[in-house]
Scaffold this active site. Structure first.
Site, mmCIF file in Angstrom:
data_model
loop_
_atom_site.group_PDB
_atom_site.id
_atom_site.type_symbol
_atom_site.label_atom_id
_atom_site.label_comp_id
_atom_site.label_asym_id
_atom_site.label_seq_id
_atom_site.Cartn_x
_atom_site.Cartn_y
_atom_site.Cartn_z
ATOM 1 N N SER A 95 0.861 -1.187 0.000
ATOM 2 C CA SER A 95 0.000 0.000 0.000
ATOM 3 C C SER A 95 0.895 1.234 0.000
ATOM 4 O O SER A 95 2.076 1.156 0.372
ATOM 5 C CB SER A 95 -0.856 -0.015 1.275
ATOM 6 O OG SER A 95 -1.559 1.200 1.415
ATOM 7 N N TYR A 129 -1.829 -0.372 10.766
ATOM 8 C CA TYR A 129 -1.879 -0.771 9.340
ATOM 9 C C TYR A 129 -0.552 -0.432 8.671
ATOM 10 O O TYR A 129 0.011 -1.246 7.939
ATOM 11 C CB TYR A 129 -3.046 -0.049 8.656
ATOM 12 C CG TYR A 129 -3.278 -0.427 7.203
ATOM 13 C CD1 TYR A 129 -3.642 -1.722 6.847
ATOM 14 C CD2 TYR A 129 -3.155 0.530 6.182
ATOM 15 C CE1 TYR A 129 -3.870 -2.064 5.509
ATOM 16 C CE2 TYR A 129 -3.387 0.203 4.853
ATOM 17 C CZ TYR A 129 -3.744 -1.098 4.517
ATOM 18 O OH TYR A 129 -3.964 -1.427 3.194
HETATM 19 N N1 LIG Z 1 -8.648 -0.561 -1.236
HETATM 20 C C1 LIG Z 1 -7.595 0.219 -1.026
HETATM 21 O O1 LIG Z 1 -7.721 1.451 -0.965
HETATM 22 C C2 LIG Z 1 -6.227 -0.385 -0.868
HETATM 23 C C3 LIG Z 1 -5.128 0.481 -0.917
HETATM 24 C C4 LIG Z 1 -3.862 -0.043 -0.742
HETATM 25 C C5 LIG Z 1 -3.692 -1.388 -0.519
HETATM 26 N N2 LIG Z 1 -4.779 -2.224 -0.471
HETATM 27 C C6 LIG Z 1 -4.536 -3.638 -0.197
HETATM 28 O O2 LIG Z 1 -5.119 -4.407 -1.217
HETATM 29 C C7 LIG Z 1 -5.407 -5.708 -0.720
HETATM 30 C C8 LIG Z 1 -6.821 -6.099 -1.153
HETATM 31 O O3 LIG Z 1 -7.724 -5.226 -0.546
HETATM 32 P P1 LIG Z 1 -9.089 -4.730 -1.228
HETATM 33 O O4 LIG Z 1 -9.032 -3.262 -1.247
HETATM 34 O O5 LIG Z 1 -9.352 -5.472 -2.449
HETATM 35 O O6 LIG Z 1 -10.126 -5.111 -0.055
HETATM 36 P P2 LIG Z 1 -11.270 -6.225 0.073
HETATM 37 O O7 LIG Z 1 -12.260 -6.090 -1.025
HETATM 38 O O8 LIG Z 1 -11.755 -6.096 1.480
HETATM 39 O O9 LIG Z 1 -10.496 -7.600 -0.123
HETATM 40 C C9 LIG Z 1 -9.780 -8.235 0.907
HETATM 41 C C10 LIG Z 1 -9.657 -9.700 0.542
HETATM 42 O O10 LIG Z 1 -8.875 -10.365 1.546
HETATM 43 C C11 LIG Z 1 -9.508 -11.570 1.869
HETATM 44 N N3 LIG Z 1 -9.163 -12.017 3.228
HETATM 45 C C12 LIG Z 1 -9.265 -11.309 4.372
HETATM 46 N N4 LIG Z 1 -8.933 -12.080 5.408
HETATM 47 C C13 LIG Z 1 -8.607 -13.301 4.914
HETATM 48 C C14 LIG Z 1 -8.186 -14.509 5.494
HETATM 49 N N5 LIG Z 1 -8.027 -14.634 6.819
HETATM 50 N N6 LIG Z 1 -7.938 -15.573 4.692
HETATM 51 C C15 LIG Z 1 -8.099 -15.465 3.346
HETATM 52 N N7 LIG Z 1 -8.493 -14.329 2.738
HETATM 53 C C16 LIG Z 1 -8.747 -13.263 3.520
HETATM 54 C C17 LIG Z 1 -10.999 -11.269 1.742
HETATM 55 O O11 LIG Z 1 -11.731 -12.471 1.501
HETATM 56 P P3 LIG Z 1 -12.684 -13.243 2.558
HETATM 57 O O12 LIG Z 1 -13.278 -12.206 3.461
HETATM 58 O O13 LIG Z 1 -13.673 -13.931 1.664
HETATM 59 O O14 LIG Z 1 -11.769 -14.208 3.251
HETATM 60 C C18 LIG Z 1 -10.997 -10.410 0.497
HETATM 61 O O15 LIG Z 1 -11.056 -11.221 -0.649
HETATM 62 C C19 LIG Z 1 -5.184 -5.645 0.783
HETATM 63 O O16 LIG Z 1 -3.928 -6.222 1.099
HETATM 64 C C20 LIG Z 1 -5.165 -4.155 1.070
HETATM 65 O O17 LIG Z 1 -4.406 -3.831 2.219
HETATM 66 C C21 LIG Z 1 -6.032 -1.754 -0.664
#
Ligand SMILES: NC(=O)c1ccc[n+]([C@@H]2O[C@H](COP(=O)([O-])OP(=O)(O)OC[C@H]3O[C@@H](n4cnc5c(N)ncnc54)[C@H](OP(=O)(O)O)[C@@H]3O)[C@@H](O)[C@H]2O)c1
Length: 256
Positions: free
Chosen positions: A151, A164
């Protein structure tokens, strides 16, 4: 080579594929010809994703796993290898962002983030490395890829994001150390650092934190998950001698 099928003959495992960036990445990698192993806890969402990939004449497999458990992470990697006989690409994407001030924090929120953002990513990495090394020696590409989704928060610390930040700084450090250890063997290790991206990520925060974010961290045109997936596809489709070590990708309006 047909660039549209640059990943034909490869197998890619994507963690956190049930929503957001992981789901978009699974679709994008499948679109480039990879067989996709989609890992997360919400099996119904994974099944829907697998159906979409198969309808587009792709090959995909869903693995329900809570990768905060070491044996479950190892099992997910093994399921990919059992199913397709190899692993060429690991996208460590699953994550959680629970924000708020450090004083008086609910430390169980910190534990939950450390468990998935750091430990889950490290367990999957450890389980996948022998398979990735083998793929790096093998056709069709003679190179393998591990991409960690960090991130902007892995590069810039900010008040109300301390725990975080700590998890994502850890991801960046782990990524760079591993890169130095294995890159000479044509196992490329990369970190992708998105800025604000539309997804479910914020919705796991307490209501007062979501209100604070809506007031203070709103960007009119955030990244879409597919924008980040594009960057990941770019990383894993470079020629064998090109390693994109780090990608920082923000919405244009995001200042910091
Ligand atoms: N959105 C942003 O602004 C942003 C910015 C920078 C970085 N990121 C990073 O991008 C990545 C994806 O995030 P996103 O924005 O796409 O959010 P999201 O839609 O909430 O996706 C998170 C994913 O992680 C999975 N997950 C969570 N806990 C888990 C576990 N214990 N075992 C297996 N899977 C698990 C969830 O699936 P289940 O709940 O089905 O397990 C979901 O598929 C993260 O690492 C986040 O920190 C996001």
């Amino acid at each position: 080579m047909d660039e549209g099928r640059a990943l034909a003959g490869t197998v890619a495992l994507v963690t956190g594929a049930s929503s957001g960036i992981g789901e978009a990445t699974a679709l994008a990698l499948g679109g480039r010809g990879a067989s996709v192993v989609a890992v997360a806890r919400r099996k119904d969402r994974l099944d829907a994703l697998v159906s979409r990939l198969r309808e587009a004449r792709g090959e995909a497999h869903a693995v329900e796993a809570d990768i905060t458990r070491e044996e479950a992470a190892r099992g997910a990697v093994q399921a990919a290898v059992d199913r397709y006989g190899r692993l060429d690409i690991l996208i460590n994407n699953a994550g959680l962002m629970l924000l708020g001030p450090i004083p008086d924090a609910d430390v169980t929120e910190w534990t939950r983030m450390i468990d998935i953002n750091v430990r889950g990513l490290m367990y999957c990495t450890n389980a996948a490395l022998p398979h990735l090394r083998r793929a790096a020696e093998d056709e069709p590409r003679r190179v393998a890829d591990l991409v960690n989704v960090s991130s902007v928060a892995g590069r810039v610390a900010r008040a109300n994001a301390g725990a975080y930040n700590a998890t994502k700084f850890a991801v960046n450090a782990f990524t760079e150390a591993l890169r130095q250890e294995v890159t000479a063997k044509f196992l490329r290790i990369s970190v992708v650092e998105p800025g604000l991206t539309e997804s479910e990520l914020r919705t796991h925060n307490r209501p007062e934190i979501q209100e604070m974010l809506a007031r203070t961290r709103n960007i009119p045109n955030p990244l879409q998950a597919a924008d980040v997936a594009d960057a990941i596809v770019y990383v894993v489709t470079r020629p064998r001698h090109v390693a994109i070590n780090e990608v920082l990708i923000r919405p244009t309006e995001q200042v910091n």
